[in-house]
Design a protein around this motif. Structure first.
Motif, PDB file in Angstrom:
ATOM      1  N   GLY A   1      27.625 -16.321  -2.897  1.00  0.00           N
ATOM      2  CA  GLY A   1      26.552 -16.597  -3.724  1.00  0.00           C
ATOM      3  C   GLY A   1      26.366 -14.939  -5.005  1.00  0.00           C
ATOM      4  O   GLY A   1      25.129 -16.163  -5.643  1.00  0.00           O
ATOM      5  N   LEU A   2      26.361 -14.132  -5.012  1.00  0.00           N
ATOM      6  CA  LEU A   2      25.794 -12.885  -5.506  1.00  0.00           C
ATOM      7  C   LEU A   2      26.311 -13.387  -6.505  1.00  0.00           C
ATOM      8  O   LEU A   2      25.073 -13.294  -7.757  1.00  0.00           O
ATOM      9  CB  LEU A   2      26.788 -12.132  -4.405  1.00  0.00           C
ATOM     10  CG  LEU A   2      25.533 -11.659  -3.618  1.00  0.00           C
ATOM     11  CD1 LEU A   2      26.558  -9.844  -3.117  1.00  0.00           C
ATOM     12  CD2 LEU A   2      24.537 -11.081  -4.132  1.00  0.00           C
TER      13      LEU A   2
ATOM     14  N   ALA B   1      25.789 -15.639  -8.367  1.00  0.00           N
ATOM     15  CA  ALA B   1      24.391 -16.806  -9.180  1.00  0.00           C
ATOM     16  C   ALA B   1      23.457 -15.885  -9.477  1.00  0.00           C
ATOM     17  O   ALA B   1      22.282 -16.159 -10.535  1.00  0.00           O
ATOM     18  CB  ALA B   1      23.905 -18.221  -7.801  1.00  0.00           C
ATOM     19  N   GLU B   2      22.836 -15.108  -8.740  1.00  0.00           N
ATOM     20  CA  GLU B   2      22.163 -14.141  -9.011  1.00  0.00           C
ATOM     21  C   GLU B   2      21.807 -13.149 -10.372  1.00  0.00           C
ATOM     22  O   GLU B   2      21.383 -12.569 -10.752  1.00  0.00           O
ATOM     23  CB  GLU B   2      22.043 -12.419  -7.726  1.00  0.00           C
ATOM     24  CG  GLU B   2      21.450 -13.460  -6.464  1.00  0.00           C
ATOM     25  CD  GLU B   2      20.520 -14.138  -6.575  1.00  0.00           C
ATOM     26  OE1 GLU B   2      19.247 -14.385  -7.344  1.00  0.00           O
ATOM     27  OE2 GLU B   2      20.623 -14.892  -5.137  1.00  0.00           O
ATOM     28  N   ALA B   3      23.068 -13.089 -11.135  1.00  0.00           N
ATOM     29  CA  ALA B   3      23.594 -12.390 -12.291  1.00  0.00           C
ATOM     30  C   ALA B   3      23.675 -13.444 -13.311  1.00  0.00           C
ATOM     31  O   ALA B   3      23.521 -13.533 -14.417  1.00  0.00           O
ATOM     32  CB  ALA B   3      24.656 -11.921 -11.767  1.00  0.00           C
TER      33      ALA B   3
ATOM     34  N   TYR C   1      20.862 -19.353 -13.557  1.00  0.00           N
ATOM     35  CA  TYR C   1      20.614 -19.958 -12.433  1.00  0.00           C
ATOM     36  C   TYR C   1      18.949 -19.350 -11.823  1.00  0.00           C
ATOM     37  O   TYR C   1      18.006 -19.645 -12.055  1.00  0.00           O
ATOM     38  CB  TYR C   1      21.543 -19.321 -11.145  1.00  0.00           C
ATOM     39  CG  TYR C   1      21.072 -19.042  -9.739  1.00  0.00           C
ATOM     40  CD1 TYR C   1      20.841 -18.291  -9.179  1.00  0.00           C
ATOM     41  CD2 TYR C   1      20.788 -20.798  -9.258  1.00  0.00           C
ATOM     42  CE1 TYR C   1      19.969 -18.473  -8.076  1.00  0.00           C
ATOM     43  CE2 TYR C   1      20.092 -20.543  -8.242  1.00  0.00           C
ATOM     44  CZ  TYR C   1      20.127 -19.745  -7.543  1.00  0.00           C
ATOM     45  OH  TYR C   1      18.833 -19.371  -6.020  1.00  0.00           O
ATOM     46  N   THR C   2      19.173 -18.186 -12.572  1.00  0.00           N
ATOM     47  CA  THR C   2      18.073 -17.163 -12.629  1.00  0.00           C
ATOM     48  C   THR C   2      16.858 -17.504 -13.291  1.00  0.00           C
ATOM     49  O   THR C   2      15.922 -17.468 -12.813  1.00  0.00           O
ATOM     50  CB  THR C   2      17.900 -15.930 -12.543  1.00  0.00           C
ATOM     51  OG1 THR C   2      18.018 -15.820 -14.482  1.00  0.00           O
ATOM     52  CG2 THR C   2      18.845 -15.440 -12.285  1.00  0.00           C
TER      53      THR C   2
ATOM     54  N   PRO D   1      20.861 -24.640  -8.247  1.00  0.00           N
ATOM     55  CA  PRO D   1      22.053 -24.451  -7.217  1.00  0.00           C
ATOM     56  C   PRO D   1      23.309 -24.691  -8.420  1.00  0.00           C
ATOM     57  O   PRO D   1      24.155 -24.059  -7.685  1.00  0.00           O
ATOM     58  CB  PRO D   1      22.378 -24.352  -5.816  1.00  0.00           C
ATOM     59  CG  PRO D   1      20.712 -25.079  -5.754  1.00  0.00           C
ATOM     60  CD  PRO D   1      20.219 -25.017  -7.096  1.00  0.00           C
TER      61      PRO D   1
ATOM     62  N   TYR E   1      24.149 -24.517 -10.664  1.00  0.00           N
ATOM     63  CA  TYR E   1      24.675 -23.425 -11.941  1.00  0.00           C
ATOM     64  C   TYR E   1      25.020 -22.152 -11.799  1.00  0.00           C
ATOM     65  O   TYR E   1      24.973 -21.030 -12.345  1.00  0.00           O
ATOM     66  CB  TYR E   1      23.488 -23.093 -12.520  1.00  0.00           C
ATOM     67  CG  TYR E   1      22.830 -24.044 -14.322  1.00  0.00           C
ATOM     68  CD1 TYR E   1      20.984 -24.025 -14.411  1.00  0.00           C
ATOM     69  CD2 TYR E   1      23.436 -25.515 -13.838  1.00  0.00           C
ATOM     70  CE1 TYR E   1      21.106 -25.417 -14.604  1.00  0.00           C
ATOM     71  CE2 TYR E   1      23.401 -26.709 -15.060  1.00  0.00           C
ATOM     72  CZ  TYR E   1      21.230 -26.389 -14.907  1.00  0.00           C
ATOM     73  OH  TYR E   1      21.000 -27.440 -15.667  1.00  0.00           O
ATOM     74  N   THR E   2      25.488 -21.601 -10.356  1.00  0.00           N
ATOM     75  CA  THR E   2      25.655 -20.992  -9.285  1.00  0.00           C
ATOM     76  C   THR E   2      27.324 -21.202 -10.240  1.00  0.00           C
ATOM     77  O   THR E   2      28.142 -21.563 -10.804  1.00  0.00           O
ATOM     78  CB  THR E   2      26.401 -20.843  -8.078  1.00  0.00           C
ATOM     79  OG1 THR E   2      24.961 -21.313  -7.453  1.00  0.00           O
ATOM     80  CG2 THR E   2      26.872 -19.730  -7.385  1.00  0.00           C
TER      81      THR E   2
ATOM     82  N   ILE F   1      30.330 -20.021 -10.085  1.00  0.00           N
ATOM     83  CA  ILE F   1      31.655 -19.934  -8.815  1.00  0.00           C
ATOM     84  C   ILE F   1      31.668 -21.970  -8.797  1.00  0.00           C
ATOM     85  O   ILE F   1      32.550 -22.374  -9.207  1.00  0.00           O
ATOM     86  CB  ILE F   1      32.215 -19.317  -8.034  1.00  0.00           C
ATOM     87  CG1 ILE F   1      33.617 -19.194  -7.236  1.00  0.00           C
ATOM     88  CG2 ILE F   1      31.147 -19.746  -6.666  1.00  0.00           C
ATOM     89  CD1 ILE F   1      34.547 -18.727  -8.699  1.00  0.00           C
TER      90      ILE F   1
ATOM     91  N   ARG G   1      17.771  -8.668  -5.861  1.00  0.00           N
ATOM     92  CA  ARG G   1      17.983 -10.388  -5.699  1.00  0.00           C
ATOM     93  C   ARG G   1      19.188 -10.663  -4.284  1.00  0.00           C
ATOM     94  O   ARG G   1      18.533 -11.922  -3.755  1.00  0.00           O
ATOM     95  CB  ARG G   1      18.554 -10.627  -7.228  1.00  0.00           C
ATOM     96  CG  ARG G   1      17.782 -10.879  -7.933  1.00  0.00           C
ATOM     97  CD  ARG G   1      18.026 -11.906  -9.367  1.00  0.00           C
ATOM     98  NE  ARG G   1      18.038 -13.411  -9.088  1.00  0.00           N
ATOM     99  CZ  ARG G   1      17.322 -13.708  -9.100  1.00  0.00           C
ATOM    100  NH1 ARG G   1      16.144 -13.482 -10.105  1.00  0.00           N
ATOM    101  NH2 ARG G   1      16.913 -15.021  -8.838  1.00  0.00           N
TER     102      ARG G   1
ATOM    103  N   VAL H   1      22.099 -21.668  -2.890  1.00  0.00           N
ATOM    104  CA  VAL H   1      23.928 -21.760  -3.313  1.00  0.00           C
ATOM    105  C   VAL H   1      24.453 -21.756  -2.205  1.00  0.00           C
ATOM    106  O   VAL H   1      25.817 -22.680  -2.866  1.00  0.00           O
ATOM    107  CB  VAL H   1      23.600 -20.132  -4.154  1.00  0.00           C
ATOM    108  CG1 VAL H   1      24.882 -20.236  -4.584  1.00  0.00           C
ATOM    109  CG2 VAL H   1      22.590 -20.726  -5.770  1.00  0.00           C
TER     110      VAL H   1
END
Lengths: 424, 365, 213
Positions: free
Chosen positions: A31-32, A34-36, A40-41, A46, A48-49, A51, C66, C135
């Motif tokens: 799930g990392l 998503a943080e980029a 998503y941010t 979720p 829009y993650t 992958i 994050r 997620v």
């Protein structure tokens, strides 16, 4: 719109190469990514993650290339990919992804998710599950020659205007010139100052250049919609014209995806290397400056920052040139905290700005850019992509901000030290 | 995600307070008995024929005090031949800790069953609504469940070690039990220090919300609404929850401390220190297990709407209004009420192809 | 009798499936093929591949913030696991007797225990995060949970057998490890090997473009 599910599956399967096999084998769903991802941010949704947008392709890989996938399908315990999955994922693949590439930069196991989205779009476009706006843009690009419907007539009119205000002659179809310049429709229609700036700079630096009346369009909507055939056709026009004119270089203008299309994908689309080299306008200007052929006088002290167009910087590799050039004409240049190859997308690349259905989402995720600008406290932003420019301006207007967006080449031309050309 | 910062409310743990009193009452005979046995010397019959070595052996046996002699072996307590407290300690464990501990646990279980039969599941009077409040962040839920999982594992293995001989050997036999005990000991010892880490994390994260405030005493005096009808106003955590927190921290601190003394016997601990550590470890852990049984009960079966906060992170507005009124009001004032389908969207429960409705209503903000 | 099975044939079978399975998976990745890149590179791909292979161990600034729980717990688990898997004395003995024929220095006992504790807390935090974060909950499949579950059980039974005094406990640990070995090549536990390929491919492609990825 006609759908062809079987073709979609066939094309999607053809995309699975060693890279994609390695990528799907390595993903542990951490799930990392998503943080980029901008989408998503800014929404905390979720789905829009990055992958997750690749689910259809992953499921196809699984059912055709893995033990458990094949076994479970045979046992009837698992469902193969259905047409409904294409329909369900269309918005995720096209509306909430600009192929900006941030996710690819942060994946711990090194998955290039952006590359996979590009390939997944091949399947979706073959199946017919693509946004209407993009389909129409591609149709126009193939039939008229420009996704916005810009014809040679339109271009010539713009050129006449440039010639009048600069007193320069724009060389058309000049065989044997060193450089052949391309333009994006967005520049011709919305930011013709770019053409004027280029003309003046080339005159001052004594650059031998030309425009081809057969192929002046830089934008490639085939890349955006994900159609190999369309992308190839559009690139081929440029290649044929450039090789016919015998130029040494083709200049990619201030348009993000145009650079990706002609510089990195083009040769693979036509299946061979070019007989010329591709250079981005900023790379060229940087080079000219280093050679002493391009000189500037004076600097602006306005505090300003630079928005890095994803396809030129992170996915294109033109990272330092814009900065070197900006430093030559600006003393108040401050970098955003996330800058260079980790800057945030404007939200409108990859075909999203041509997709009306995605407008609300695009305006929502502009909050990230807004926050970047506001934390610097500047009211001027420079960029080098016409699509970014229009998207940024729309976001600024929507959020009622007071920020001016300037094109880099345009800014450079303002500080040109030149004696031969009368000022604009 | 923003939340109302000051005084939040939690789900009712208040019933534990009544049981703490019960526990103290039940424990006091234990304390009384152990002190009594420590003090009472044995009434020995004077021997008619004087034993020439009586003095020697009296000193060796050390009935009156521990006298330390010299020994070639140099280690903790090596100068003490026979430890008089050893027998007392062993007796305490076999005849008091184990049986009374067992009664305590069984008693608590019985009490909870009776409470459930009599009072039933405490429902949200105005019913569950479609409005939610953000209650626990991802980090908070993660460390809570981490602490919970480790605690349950330690409790399980610890109970095997304490009660196994009396309860399990008759069922599984001696050989299997020795295997089980060895496994439990290794597992218990390895996970012990992890409990300490998790406890520290939980302490720092939740301590601010557990400071006693105005209104807490009123809550306590009204029995937390547990007995009889009606709810009593409370902040993010009510008095009962706060007290459980402090109990967890203080008693937990003793558990961790005594546990560390026991598991690392390489720092020169003598036998007496080890025995004391064992006794405190045994008593405090049993107390904690009893309290946690109440905590688990009220957080799951015992109260409607209590579990949601700690699993999804969001709790129902009506539930919050009834059990943590002041916090709920604060959240409403600060416009922090969230609709159920927004929560759903954030959890990723919307279908892949639908656009979130909240976005279309966005204005430039 | 079961003990002999676990120590003998099942071990050979499990180890065989593991080795052959891993090789097969890697070969099928390579066989899928890569089209030649006709664009003119800015730099050599191989240097970039090597660079990215190592640079991805360090997360990017904003993602590290994050996603800090994932990063911290992830490292606790992986580093702890590798330390105890490769350098715990009982394992060194096992590997040297059954696989390599030679041994190597082992960790002192206390370091073995500390590694185990770090690995456990890391795994527990990662599993909880997977279940609680929207997620990862959306992304996770049965494969993920079975993989985590098996690894946890192997670790747990290893811990339970630490006294090294009861054959059944050791056999239980070995048996679960054998199940894990059989499951491994057909799951995303393969990332332990394929991560090198995925990092290298991306690193090479990006380096050709002149980007340090």
């Amino acid at each position: 719109m006609s759908y062809n599910f079987a073709k979609g599956i066939e094309v999607l399967d053809q995309q699975i190469d060693s890279r994609i096999e390695a990528y799907f084998s390595s993903c542990v769903h951490c799930g990392l990514c998503a943080e980029a991802c901008l989408f998503y941010t800014e929404t905390s949704d979720p789905r829009y993650t990055p992958i997750y947008k690749l689910e259809p392709m992953r499921r196809l890989w699984r059912e055709k290339h893995t033990f458990w996938g094949k076994f479970l399908i045979k046992m009837g315990l698992s469902q193969p990919l259905k047409e409904q999955d294409f329909a369900d994922w269309e918005t995720l693949v096209y509306d909430s992804c600009t192929m900006c590439g941030r996710c690819s930069m942060v994946c711990p196991v090194g998955i290039d998710i952006t590359y996979m989205i590009r390939k997944e779009r091949e399947g979706f476009s073959a199946a017919g599950y693509t946004p209407v706006g993009l389909q129409e843009a591609t149709k126009r690009a193939l039939t008229i020659g420009s996704p916005m419907g810009v014809t040679l007539k339109t271009l010539k009119a713009a050129l006449v205007h440039v010639e009048k205000s600069t007193g320069l002659k724009i060389p058309l179809d000049q065989s044997g010139a060193d450089y052949m310049a391309l333009f994006s429709s967005m520049e011709v229609v919305n930011f013709p100052e770019y053409i004027e700036s280029v003309a003046r700079i080339f005159a001052a630096a004594n650059v031998s250049w030309t425009i081809s009346s057969e192929a002046f369009e830089a934008t490639n909507s085939g890349i955006q919609i994900g159609s190999h055939d369309a992308a190839k056709e559009i690139v081929s026009r440029v290649v044929i014209a450039a090789e016919a004119l015998g130029v040494k270089y083709v200049i990619s203008p201030e348009c993000g995806h145009a650079y990706t299309a002609i510089r990195w994908e083009g040769p693979n689309l036509i299946g061979r290397a070019y007989k010329f080299e591709v250079i981005h306008i900023l790379e060229l200007l940087d080079q000219l400056q280093k050679e002493g052929r391009l000189q500037f006088t004076g600097k602006t002290d306005t505090p300003l920052t630079f928005h890095d167009p994803c396809q030129i910087v992170r996915r294109g590799g033109v990272i330092e040139s814009p900065r070197t050039l900006l430093d030559s004409v600006s003393s108040g240049f401050v970098e955003m905290t996330d800058h260079g190859s980790m800057n945030w997308c404007c939200g409108g690349g990859g075909g999203v700005s041509a997709n009306e259905r995605a407008e609300d989402l695009r305006l929502k995720v502009f909050d990230r850019k807004k926050q970047q600008i506001e934390s610097l406290g500047v009211t001027t932003m420079v960029t080098s992509c016409a699509n970014c420019r229009i998207v940024l301006e729309e976001g600024i207007e929507d959020r009622e901000m007071d920020v001016e967006v300037i094109g880099l080449t345009e800014l450079l031309a303002e500080y040109l030290m030149d004696n031969s050309t009368p000022a604009a | 995600m923003r939340r109302a910062l000051i005084p939040h409310k939690g789900y009712g743990i208040g019933d534990d307070w009544v049981f703490y009193l019960l526990i103290l009452i039940m424990l006091s005979p234990l304390l009384v008995m152990s002190t009594a046995s420590a003090e009472s010397g044995k009434n020995t019959q004077p021997i008619q024929i004087p034993n020439p070595s009586a003095d020697l052996w009296r000193e060796v046996r050390q009935r009156d005090a521990i006298a330390v002699g010299n020994s070639q072996v140099k280690s903790a307590d090596s100068g003490v031949l026979i430890n008089p407290y050893g027998d007392k300690w062993r007796n305490f464990r076999m005849t008091q800790l184990i049986p009374y501990g067992g009664y305590l646990l069984a008693g608590m279980l019985l009490l909870l069953i009776i409470f459930f039969i009599v009072r039933g599941r405490i429902k949200v009077v105005s019913g569950m609504s479609d409005k939610k409040l953000f209650r626990y962040s991802l980090y908070e839920r993660t460390i809570h469940w981490c602490l919970a999982a480790i605690f349950l594992f330690l409790a399980f293995t610890g109970l095997i070690l304490l009660f196994g001989r009396s309860l399990l050997i008759p069922i599984v036999g001696q050989e299997f039990f020795s295997l089980l005990a060895s496994a439990s000991k290794e597992g218990h010892n390895l996970f012990g220090p992890l409990f300490a880490v998790a406890l520290v994390l939980v302490f720092f994260r939740f301590v601010r919300r557990n400071i006693y405030q105005k209104g807490d005493l009123t809550w306590l005096l009204k029995g937390g609404g547990l007995i009889g009808k009606g709810h009593v106003p409370s902040n993010f955590f009510n008095m009962g929850e706060k007290s459980m927190f402090w109990m967890l921290v203080l008693v937990g601190g003793v558990i961790v401390g005594s546990g560390l003394v026991l598991v690392f016997p390489v720092f020169g601990q003598g036998r007496v220190l080890m025995e004391l550590s064992h006794v405190s470890h045994g008593i405090t852990t049993l107390v904690m297990i009893v309290v946690i049984m109440g905590h688990i009960y009220i957080g799951s079966v015992g109260m409607e709407g209590a579990l949601d906060g700690m699993t999804t992170g969001y709790c129902d507005l009506n539930w919050a209004k009834e059990h943590h009124e002041q916090w709920a009001e604060l959240c409403e004032e600060q416009n922090e009420v969230i609709m159920e389908d927004e929560v759903s969207r954030l959890q990723g429960d919307t279908k892949a192809n639908s656009m979130p409705s909240s976005l279309t209503q966005e204005t430039g903000q | 009798m079961i003990g002999e099975l676990i120590d003998g044939p099942l071990w050979y079978f499990a180890f065989g499936v593991f080795v052959l399975g891993v090789i097969y998976r890697i070969i099928s990745i390579l066989r899928a093929g890569l089209k030649k890149d006709f664009s003119r590179p800015r730099a050599e791909g191989s240097a970039g591949a090597l660079r990215t292979l190592f640079s991805r161990f360090i997360p990017r600034r904003d993602v590290a913030t994050r996603g800090r729980l994932t990063v911290i717990a992830g490292y606790l688990f992986h580093l702890g696991l590798f330390a105890l898997l490769i350098f715990a004395q009982p394992h060194v003995t096992f590997f040297s007797e059954r696989i390599t024929g030679f041994s190597w220095p082992a960790l002192p006992y206390w370091a073995f225990i500390v590694s185990a504790e770090l690995a456990f807390i890391g795994l527990l935090l990662l599993w909880l995060h997977r279940v609680l974060h929207p997620v990862t909950r959306l992304l996770s499949s049965i494969d993920d949970y079975v993989g985590i579950g098996l690894v946890f059980l192997v670790m747990l039974t290893g811990c339970l057998a630490l006294a090294q005094a009861f054959e059944p406990l050791r056999l239980l640990h070995l048996f679960l490890a054998e199940l894990l070995l059989i499951y491994f090549p057909f799951s995303n536990l393969m990332h332990a090997f394929t991560f090198a390929f995925s990092r290298a491919y991306t690193g090479a492609t990006m380096a050709r473009k002149g980007v340090n990825a």
